[in-house]
Design an enzyme around this catalytic site. Structure first.
Site, mmCIF file in Angstrom:
data_model
loop_
_atom_site.group_PDB
_atom_site.id
_atom_site.type_symbol
_atom_site.label_atom_id
_atom_site.label_comp_id
_atom_site.label_asym_id
_atom_site.label_seq_id
_atom_site.Cartn_x
_atom_site.Cartn_y
_atom_site.Cartn_z
ATOM 1 N N ASP A 54 0.789 -0.865 0.024
ATOM 2 C CA ASP A 54 0.057 0.231 0.063
ATOM 3 C C ASP A 54 0.575 1.471 0.025
ATOM 4 O O ASP A 54 1.925 1.374 0.614
ATOM 5 C CB ASP A 54 -0.655 -0.308 0.962
ATOM 6 C CG ASP A 54 -1.677 -0.937 1.122
ATOM 7 O OD1 ASP A 54 -1.939 -1.508 0.224
ATOM 8 O OD2 ASP A 54 -2.740 -1.353 2.548
ATOM 9 N N ARG B 185 -16.476 -11.967 -1.734
ATOM 10 C CA ARG B 185 -16.130 -11.145 -0.177
ATOM 11 C C ARG B 185 -16.507 -9.236 -0.259
ATOM 12 O O ARG B 185 -16.292 -9.163 -1.554
ATOM 13 C CB ARG B 185 -14.896 -11.651 -0.191
ATOM 14 C CG ARG B 185 -13.826 -11.238 0.869
ATOM 15 C CD ARG B 185 -12.755 -11.645 0.526
ATOM 16 N NE ARG B 185 -11.909 -11.666 1.535
ATOM 17 C CZ ARG B 185 -11.420 -10.008 1.776
ATOM 18 N NH1 ARG B 185 -11.141 -9.471 0.861
ATOM 19 N NH2 ARG B 185 -10.025 -10.259 2.924
HETATM 20 O O1 AKG Z 1 -9.449 -7.184 0.995
HETATM 21 C C1 AKG Z 1 -8.658 -7.148 1.110
HETATM 22 O O2 AKG Z 1 -8.713 -8.100 2.361
HETATM 23 C C2 AKG Z 1 -7.277 -6.058 1.027
HETATM 24 C C3 AKG Z 1 -7.616 -4.735 -0.049
HETATM 25 C C4 AKG Z 1 -6.118 -4.368 0.056
HETATM 26 O O3 AKG Z 1 -4.938 -4.836 -0.253
HETATM 27 C C5 AKG Z 1 -6.130 -3.296 -0.768
HETATM 28 O O4 AKG Z 1 -7.638 -2.283 -1.033
HETATM 29 O O5 AKG Z 1 -5.375 -2.248 -0.655
HETATM 30 FE FE FE2 Z 2 -3.764 -3.242 0.065
#
Ligand code: AKG
Ligand code: FE2
Length: 323
Positions: free
Chosen positions: A205, A269
């Site tokens: 991220d 999900r």
């Molecule tokens: O949905 C998830 O478990 C991870 C989401 C994720 O890593 C993100 O949005 O950067």
């Molecule tokens: Fe992420």
């Protein structure tokens, strides 16, 4: 009934029918015991232990879970309901209602099945949630949750800064409701192909830290010692992970760890991610004499990531910014 899912299947038909790729998604098999930190301890005489555990997990794992985090469970239930309603709107409506920068689906730059994210998302700059969501109850729920997640993320970032011997107030000034983002993620059921499919391709991220609320389906995996490890959903916990900016700012003490989502052919999900980001002009620089990374602004970082994704198809990330 109108179709609500984006046209992933027809758009990526060619990628899906290509000969099996050499590298399988090969999902991790053993759930890990991701550290669980009880934030209730911060109000007791054991608060120093709690702060130490947060810093240790950020160094060892780059990931941890928090319980007694102060976000009311009825609010978490409400956001999940709003999310289901939002994503179950007809696809055409989702595309029309949201600016090109807000509603996203699939991976426009994918040239192989391993670069494909089988998902859709609303990417919401907090400063624009009032423009993005016209429906009052959705907007109110998102804003209520965003305000609490910003408080929680700032608290955690302050503790991590303090453990480095840095000014805890600095990050609170730089990361605020004008600068942070929230993303609502939906991973529709995916086709059952032998090599498997990502809901979200492996990435780190581009923020200081992320707080994630996931449902009970599972699919999130993180990289630890060269292996993909699934994170077992814990209904009482939120997942926290360190982002690239904290890794650079801490001179590599806190780790921005690669993670991904593995899709399921059987279950859809949902997740919500809150990204603690600073203003674009914020300079990221470690206080150490010999710094691993050169000084850069958040704006420069974002631009480089976007350029890499456009030109070479993936994010290179921090290794572009070595000193
Ligand atoms: O949905 C998830 O478990 C991870 C989401 C994720 O890593 C993100 O949005 O950067
Ligand atoms: Fe992420």
């Amino acid at each position: 009934m109108e179709n609500s899912n984006p046209p992933l299947m027809s758009t990526y038909k060619k990628l899906l029918s290509s000969p099996p790729a050499p590298c399988n998604v090969d999902s991790g098999k053993e759930y890990c015991e991701l550290p669980v930190i009880d934030l209730g301890l911060l109000n007791t005489d054991r608060s120093e232990v709690c702060k130490r555990d947060i810093a240790a997990a950020s160094s060892d794992w780059g990931f941890f879970q928090v319980v007694n985090h102060g976000i009311p469970s009825d609010l978490l239930d409400r956001i999940q309901l709003e999310q289901v309603n939002l994503f179950h709107q007809p696809f055409d409506k989702k595309v029309l209602d949201f600016s090109a920068n807000s509603y996203r689906w699939g991976s426009p730059a994918a040239t192989s099945v391993h670069q494909l994210s089988w998902s859709e998302a609303y990417h919401i700059p907090l400063s624009q949630s009032h423009e993005t969501f016209k429906h009052n109850s959705t907007r109110e729920t998102i804003e209520e949750l965003a305000a609490l997640l910003l408080k929680l993320a700032s608290l955690l970032a302050g503790i991590l800064a303090e453990r480095l011997g840095c000014n805890a107030e600095y990050l609170k000034e730089k990361c605020n409701s004008e600068t942070c983002y929230m993303r609502l993620n939906h991973y529709p059921e995916c086709p059952n192909i032998p090599s498997g499919l990502f809901g979200l391709i492996p990435h780190t991220d581009s923020d200081f830290l992320t707080i994630l609320l996931q449902d009970q389906v599972g699919g999130l995996e993180l990289m630890k010692l060269g292996k993909w490890i699934p994170v077992k959903p814990n209904p009482a916990a939120l997942v926290v992970n360190i982002g690239d900016l904290f890794q650079a700012w801490s001179n590599g003490v806190y780790k921005s760890v690669e993670h991904r989502v593995v899709s399921s052919p059987h279950h859809e999900r949902y997740s919500v991610a809150f990204f603690l980001c600073p203003s674009y002009d914020t300079i990221i620089q470690s206080q150490e004499q010999s710094s691993i990374y050169r000084r850069f602004s958040f704006k420069e970082y974002r631009q480089q990531v976007q350029e890499d994704v456009k030109l070479i198809g993936y994010k290179v990330g921090l290794s572009r910014f070595l000193a």
